[in-house]
Design a protein around this motif. Structure first.
Motif, PDB file in Angstrom:
ATOM      1  N   GLN A  13       1.056   5.731   3.472  1.00  0.00           N
ATOM      2  CA  GLN A  13       2.517   5.629   3.485  1.00  0.00           C
ATOM      3  C   GLN A  13       2.998   4.888   4.730  1.00  0.00           C
ATOM      4  O   GLN A  13       3.932   4.070   4.661  1.00  0.00           O
ATOM      5  CB  GLN A  13       3.133   7.029   3.432  1.00  0.00           C
ATOM      6  CG  GLN A  13       4.653   7.031   3.368  1.00  0.00           C
ATOM      7  CD  GLN A  13       5.221   8.436   3.294  1.00  0.00           C
ATOM      8  OE1 GLN A  13       4.467   9.412   3.347  1.00  0.00           O
ATOM      9  NE2 GLN A  13       6.538   8.539   3.180  1.00  0.00           N
ATOM     10  N   THR A  18       2.356   1.036   4.410  1.00  0.00           N
ATOM     11  CA  THR A  18       3.307   0.404   3.493  1.00  0.00           C
ATOM     12  C   THR A  18       4.664   0.212   4.167  1.00  0.00           C
ATOM     13  O   THR A  18       5.283  -0.862   4.093  1.00  0.00           O
ATOM     14  CB  THR A  18       3.465   1.245   2.223  1.00  0.00           C
ATOM     15  OG1 THR A  18       2.184   1.430   1.614  1.00  0.00           O
ATOM     16  CG2 THR A  18       4.411   0.587   1.248  1.00  0.00           C
ATOM     17  N   THR A  19       5.102   1.243   4.861  1.00  0.00           N
ATOM     18  CA  THR A  19       6.387   1.154   5.562  1.00  0.00           C
ATOM     19  C   THR A  19       6.343   0.127   6.679  1.00  0.00           C
ATOM     20  O   THR A  19       7.288  -0.653   6.868  1.00  0.00           O
ATOM     21  CB  THR A  19       6.763   2.527   6.135  1.00  0.00           C
ATOM     22  OG1 THR A  19       6.753   3.509   5.082  1.00  0.00           O
ATOM     23  CG2 THR A  19       8.133   2.488   6.774  1.00  0.00           C
ATOM     24  N   THR A  53       6.413  -3.495   5.319  1.00  0.00           N
ATOM     25  CA  THR A  53       7.745  -3.834   4.811  1.00  0.00           C
ATOM     26  C   THR A  53       8.727  -4.100   5.944  1.00  0.00           C
ATOM     27  O   THR A  53       9.466  -5.096   5.947  1.00  0.00           O
ATOM     28  CB  THR A  53       8.269  -2.708   3.916  1.00  0.00           C
ATOM     29  OG1 THR A  53       7.325  -2.448   2.863  1.00  0.00           O
ATOM     30  CG2 THR A  53       9.621  -3.073   3.322  1.00  0.00           C
TER      31      THR A  53
END
Length: 384
Positions: free
Chosen positions: A205, A208-209, A212
């Motif tokens: 997680q 991914t953050t 981005t």
């Protein structure tokens, strides 16, 4: 000019009778000799001492560099090629050692290159390209991180002290890769730090953050700075290197310069001579014996050869790449085909020693027996 003035001041300080004109005339040959020494060190870093010697010999006679370093050719390019090769060598050495001090030396070489020639942008983009290649082929390591981070910090600050560079070192599109790769490495190391302290689900997680947010910030920041005029755009010469037809379409004055014309095959033969044929063998050897230094050489050579095909002036940058590739090929060929010669010489010397020993055998035995008898008489009877 600053280099020549500094050399003149140093010579006059030690009471050498020399004219400034003579210093300017001999600046090119002086730095040509220094470039050959750096080529030796680079070749030694790539393979061994023999490769370094071949590289120095080739660098001293390659026509593509002689044309800019002969006596009387008072041009910044003679100094710049020395600084270019020195920076590359010191960075490869810093990647191998992984120390801050070795990377700082590479940063000072980068300062000299930035102050001497506008093609310092080639270094600023080639080294990030090398880092990306190392990441892509999964050879990234902590030593590379230390080398690049130190080089970026110290080299960037030093280059910004050059008057015609200044803040463009941060706000220019031409140096975007130099800065974005540094940001990417910091984000990667932060993720590796989190990986050791979180569960796999939390790490997935977080990555991914992070990706981005990082992509959004970089793209948004570049677009915002470009629209507000804070970031200088790519120059026409830079676009010409990416698109060979750009200058003819939009900036004819750049295309009209003779040094900006595409390079013909005859020019390659004229400027690097036999190295045209030894460079492919050097590519083969580098791929066969792949290490960090060989990967850097492959990245440097492919980029330099590509750009030299677009603009004839950049044959000057491609000449050191041809020299290093050719030195690898020639030294490997000499190692293979001279092995029998060394074995023959060793066998011949061994046979000669054995023959001399056999011829002197009776005399040696007689002298040994006499020495033993004298020694036993002097020492008296043995205890047993």
């Amino acid at each position: 000019m600053i280099t020549a003035a500094a050399m003149y001041k140093m010579l006059t300080t030690v009471t050498a009778w020399v004219q400034l004109r003579d210093v300017c005339v001999l600046t090119g040959p002086f730095f040509a000799g220094n470039t050959a020494l750096v080529a030796y060190l680079f070749g030694k870093e790539l393979k061994d001492t023999g490769t370094g010697l071949v590289a120095a010999a080739l660098m001293a006679i390659v026509p593509g560099y002689i044309s800019r370093s002969v006596a009387g050719s008072f041009d910044n390019e003679a100094v710049a090629i020395f600084a270019l090769l020195l920076t590359f060598y010191l960075f490869v050495r810093a990647t191998r050692l992984g120390t801050v001090s070795s990377a700082a030396l590479a940063a000072f070489g980068y300062l000299y290159m930035a102050a001497s020639w506008g093609a310092y942008v080639f270094i600023s983009n080639l080294i990030p390209m090398y880092v990306l290649v190392m990441i892509a082929i999964r050879r990234y390591h902590r030593r590379l991180y230390v080398a690049y981070t130190t080089f970026w910090a110290i080299g960037g600050l030093l280059a910004m002290q050059v008057r015609f560079i200044g803040s463009n070192h941060v706000t220019s599109h031409e140096l975007l890769a130099f800065n974005v790769v540094w940001l990417g490495l910091q984000a990667w190391e932060l993720l590796m730090w989190l990986r050791a302290r979180t569960t796999p689900a939390q790490f997935a997680q977080a990555i991914t953050t992070a990706i981005t947010v990082a992509v959004s910030l970089v793209v948004g920041g570049v677009v915002l700075l470009t629209l507000t005029g804070k970031m200088t755009p790519w120059t026409g010469r830079f676009w010409t290197l990416l698109d060979p037809t750009y200058a003819k379409k939009y900036i004819p004055i750049i295309a009209s310069v003779s040094e900006h014309q595409p390079t013909t095959w005859s020019t390659y033969v004229f400027d690097v001579h036999v190295l045209v044929f030894t460079a492919p063998a050097g590519f083969y050897y580098s791929f066969k014996h792949l290490n960090d230094a060989q990967i850097f050489l492959l990245t440097f050579a492919l980029a330099a050869i590509y750009f030299s095909g677009i603009m004839i002036r950049l044959m000057l940058v491609a000449a050191p790449a041809f020299v290093l590739l050719g030195s690898l090929a020639i030294s490997h060929i000499l190692d293979v085909y001279c092995a029998d010669l060394w074995e023959t010489q060793t066998a011949g010397s061994t046979d000669a020693v054995e023959a001399a020993t056999a011829a002197a055998g009776p005399a040696l035995k007689k002298s040994k027996s006499k020495s033993l008898s004298k020694g036993s008489a002097a020492a008296g009877p043995m205890p047993y």
